[in-house]
Design an enzyme around this catalytic site. Sequence first.
Site, PDB file in Angstrom:
ATOM      1  CG  PHE A  14      -2.632  -0.647   1.125  1.00 61.29           C
ATOM      2  CD1 PHE A  14      -3.372  -0.098   1.261  1.00 61.29           C
ATOM      3  CD2 PHE A  14      -2.153  -2.004   0.640  1.00 61.29           C
ATOM      4  CE1 PHE A  14      -4.125  -0.505   0.673  1.00 61.29           C
ATOM      5  CE2 PHE A  14      -3.425  -2.483   1.424  1.00 61.29           C
ATOM      6  CZ  PHE A  14      -4.454  -2.434   0.778  1.00 61.29           C
ATOM      7  CG  HIS A  15       3.084   2.418  -3.616  1.00 61.65           C
ATOM      8  ND1 HIS A  15       2.250   3.395  -4.382  1.00 61.65           N
ATOM      9  CD2 HIS A  15       2.688   1.445  -4.233  1.00 61.65           C
ATOM     10  CE1 HIS A  15       2.458   2.925  -5.865  1.00 61.65           C
ATOM     11  NE2 HIS A  15       2.843   1.075  -5.565  1.00 61.65           N
ATOM     12  CG  MET A  16       1.122   8.665  -2.786  1.00 62.08           C
ATOM     13  SD  MET A  16       0.308   9.093  -0.640  1.00 62.08           S
ATOM     14  CE  MET A  16       1.939  10.139   0.150  1.00 62.08           C
ATOM     15  CB  ALA A  19      -1.907   4.316   0.571  1.00 64.32           C
ATOM     16  CD  GLU A  87       1.472  -0.654  -8.115  1.00 64.06           C
ATOM     17  OE1 GLU A  87       2.139  -0.874  -6.996  1.00 64.06           O
ATOM     18  OE2 GLU A  87       1.053   0.748  -8.025  1.00 64.06           O
TER      19      GLU A  87
END
Length: 87
Positions: A14-16, A19, A87
């Site tokens: 959960f990167h920017m 998230a 992704e």
Amino acid sequence: MVSKKLTVVNAQGFHMRPASDFAREMGAFSSDVTLKHNGTDVNAKSLMNIMAACIKCGNEIEVVCDGADENEALAKACEMIESGFGE
């Protein structure tokens, strides 16, 4: 209340971006949405709370939804997490 345990599959967790997308999508539901991670409950409608949880690839989380549209919220949350946020 409905819930489901999932494993985070996207390489960066959960990167920017994921998230932010996740918090925005969960904010569209009237139900309360919580992520349970490492014994902590995280408000899934808050970008800052999700980022602070440091959820990484391979971590097991539980999505808990409670409210009028809980089934729809859980379905959307599971779809996003299981797809690796595209992704």
